[in-house]
Design an enzyme around this catalytic site. Structure first.
Site, mmCIF file in Angstrom:
data_model
loop_
_atom_site.group_PDB
_atom_site.id
_atom_site.type_symbol
_atom_site.label_atom_id
_atom_site.label_comp_id
_atom_site.label_asym_id
_atom_site.label_seq_id
_atom_site.Cartn_x
_atom_site.Cartn_y
_atom_site.Cartn_z
ATOM 1 N N TYR A 144 4.688 18.201 41.706
ATOM 2 C CA TYR A 144 5.041 19.261 40.756
ATOM 3 C C TYR A 144 6.376 19.866 41.173
ATOM 4 O O TYR A 144 6.606 20.105 42.351
ATOM 5 C CB TYR A 144 3.966 20.355 40.741
ATOM 6 C CG TYR A 144 4.308 21.544 39.856
ATOM 7 C CD1 TYR A 144 4.326 21.411 38.470
ATOM 8 C CD2 TYR A 144 4.606 22.783 40.411
ATOM 9 C CE1 TYR A 144 4.637 22.502 37.660
ATOM 10 C CE2 TYR A 144 4.916 23.880 39.609
ATOM 11 C CZ TYR A 144 4.923 23.726 38.224
ATOM 12 O OH TYR A 144 5.226 24.800 37.430
ATOM 13 N N ASP A 239 11.901 18.441 47.428
ATOM 14 C CA ASP A 239 11.452 19.716 46.867
ATOM 15 C C ASP A 239 10.504 20.340 47.889
ATOM 16 O O ASP A 239 9.344 19.957 48.000
ATOM 17 C CB ASP A 239 10.758 19.499 45.523
ATOM 18 C CG ASP A 239 10.272 20.819 44.911
ATOM 19 O OD1 ASP A 239 10.418 21.865 45.569
ATOM 20 O OD2 ASP A 239 9.751 20.787 43.786
ATOM 21 N N LYS A 267 8.836 30.156 47.269
ATOM 22 C CA LYS A 267 7.631 30.682 47.918
ATOM 23 C C LYS A 267 7.929 31.471 49.207
ATOM 24 O O LYS A 267 8.378 32.610 49.113
ATOM 25 C CB LYS A 267 6.625 29.546 48.116
ATOM 26 C CG LYS A 267 6.237 28.937 46.742
ATOM 27 C CD LYS A 267 4.971 28.129 46.717
ATOM 28 C CE LYS A 267 4.534 27.889 45.278
ATOM 29 N NZ LYS A 267 4.874 26.604 44.702
HETATM 30 C C1 LIG Z 1 5.606 26.283 43.309
HETATM 31 C C2 LIG Z 1 6.483 25.087 43.225
HETATM 32 C C3 LIG Z 1 7.541 24.991 42.324
HETATM 33 C C4 LIG Z 1 7.818 26.048 41.274
HETATM 34 O O1 LIG Z 1 8.162 27.261 41.858
HETATM 35 P P1 LIG Z 1 8.031 28.603 40.963
HETATM 36 O O2 LIG Z 1 8.507 29.676 41.879
HETATM 37 O O3 LIG Z 1 6.596 28.704 40.585
HETATM 38 O O4 LIG Z 1 8.909 28.412 39.789
HETATM 39 C C5 LIG Z 1 8.366 23.881 42.380
HETATM 40 N N1 LIG Z 1 8.148 22.904 43.283
HETATM 41 C C6 LIG Z 1 7.137 22.949 44.153
HETATM 42 C C7 LIG Z 1 6.970 21.866 45.148
HETATM 43 C C8 LIG Z 1 6.264 24.028 44.152
HETATM 44 O O5 LIG Z 1 5.241 24.066 45.005
#
Ligand SMILES: *Cc1c(COP(=O)(O)O)cnc(C)c1O
Length: 440
Positions: A144, A239, A267
């Protein structure tokens, strides 16, 4: 368990927000029932509107590595906000957070702060496209990357596919630029590169995929992705919105000791406030405006209050032994659960029904007898049904997991041995009875 207030608040919220929430997973659709409205948190505990108390393993989906309302983070926020909350001009706090990160992370040389993980990833993709002057991107089923158009694409049928959009409103034109491959499958990636020679701007991967269960990859595979990108002059994007500052300070890049071309963060980086970031070598980052011609901007980017929270949190993360202690606690929790549910993973001849996968302070309870789960299609279809039962039973016994079986859980610095022992007892008993739980 009293739920009247949460239920009333949710009824009201449904008049204001689609589905009653501001982010879909919060609606409890995948576990059923009413979402709990949380009133406050302190350390490892949260309290809902009806006064029920829980030991929290969701930790706001990852950001709260120090737990709730950590005094150092709260102090930093208070002190900063009293001096004004936003200027739309540079502040020293941005330098300080950048310095803290860059001097302790050899994998990136320059960074840009944004306001969410989605924004960080969206910008990193644009940077990769601008840098390589190519359009196509390659992503993986089971990862994701937030909700930007290019990334809301899931696999179609076949090994290498242009995906199908996973959301209405994403134009076909975007979908046609996004190639989707299964994880842990080198042939698929090789095929993609031969089919789309000189067209692929980047591979983007969660190097520690933790948004669709915990799909731990082998180092060899990540190294392969790195090498095939180098051969094809494509960029590799890690990511690390979840894994950054979680799997050690340098995240998955440090864990594997593999240098991707661009890394995205979110995060943990904001100490519980909305911050995202992307970083790379100076050469790549200098393509971002105003230095270069890849445009990216933000009214609240580098917001001083959020920077202060990030500095306070990351300063704690840098203390010696911080990550080792979190990992020990996580292993303790898992061992205690395994003891109680009567499953010793190495016992020969005993069929495992539940396996807890973990890395650092991330863990995921899989309803599976597989030794390894490395791709999305290996997750058993009925595991979500089991998770739903477990989730409700856990709430009844004061343990809060994120309301989705595909989401991982987190141990924070604030979790005490007593919290973990108590939680293990609850979790272990519920798992042991998971079939009778079906009738609860
Ligand atoms: C949480 C997450 C996102 C999205 O971040 P948001 O702050 O919710 O927009 C993108 N990539 C990864 C791997 C994530 O865990």
């Amino acid at each position: 368990m009293k739920k009247d207030k949460s239920e009333k608040l949710f009824e009201k919220a449904k008049n204001y927000f689609p589905g009653g929430v501001n982010s879909p997973v919060r609606a409890f659709r995948s576990v059923g029932g009413t979402p709990l409205f949380i009133e406050r948190g302190k350390g490892s505990h949260i309290w809902d509107a009806d006064g029920n108390e829980y030991i929290d393993f969701c930790c706001s989906w990852g950001p709260l590595i120090l737990g709730h309302a950590n005094p150092k983070v709260v102090d930093a926020i208070k002190k900063t906000v009293e001096k004004g909350s936003s200027f739309g001009a540079p502040t020293e706090l941005e330098n300080k957070l950048a310095e803290l990160i860059l001097t302790n992370n050899k994998f990136i040389e320059k960074i840009r702060f944004v306001s969410s993980g989605t924004e960080a990833v969206m910008s990193a993709i644009r940077l990769a496209r601008g840098f390589t002057k190519r359009n196509k991107i390659l992503k993986f089923e089971g990862c994701y990357h937030g909700h930007s158009d290019s990334l809301l694409v899931k696999a179609g049928s076949g090994l290498v596919t242009f995906g199908n959009t996973s959301s209405a409103g994403v134009p076909e034109a975007f979908v046609n630029e996004t190639i989707v491959c299964p994880l842990n499958n080198k042939d698929a990636v090789k095929e993609a590169f031969s089919k789309f020679k000189n067209e692929i701007a980047c591979i983007i991967i969660e190097p520690i995929p933790a948004n669709n269960g915990l799909l731990l990859q082998d180092k060899d595979y990540i190294q392969f992705l790195h090498d095939i990108c180098t051969e094809n002059k494509s960029l590799l994007i890690f990511d690390e919105v979840i894994s950054g500052f979680r799997i050690g300070f340098t995240g998955a890049a440090g864990h594997y000791n593999i240098r991707p071309d661009i890394i995205t963060y979110g995060k943990i980086i904001g100490g519980g406030l909305p911050v995202g970031a992307y970083g790379a070598s100076a050469e790549i980052m200098n393509h971002i405006s105003p230095e270069g011609n890849v445009y990216q901007a933000g009214t609240l980017s580098g917001n001083p209050v959020a920077m202060a929270a990030g500095i306070a949190q990351l300063t704690e993360c840098l203390k010696p032994g911080f990550y080792a202690s979190l990992e020990r606690k996580t292993q303790f929790l898992i061992e205690e659960i395994n003891k109680l549910q009567g499953i010793i993973p190495i016992t020969i001849g005993k069929k495992l029904q539940v396996k807890i996968f973990s890395i650092g302070s991330i863990f995921w309870i899989a309803f599976s007898d597989k030794e390894k789960i490395q791709s999305a299609e290996e997750i058993a279809a009925d595991s979500i049904k089991h998770f739903r039962k477990m989730h409700h039973a856990l709430l009844e016994h004061g343990v809060y997991f994120g309301p989705s079986g595909y989401e991982v859980s987190f141990v924070s610095k604030a979790h005490t041995v007593e919290d973990l022992r108590k939680s293990a007892e609850v979790i272990g008993k519920i798992l042991k009875n998971i079939h009778s739980v079906e009738n609860m």
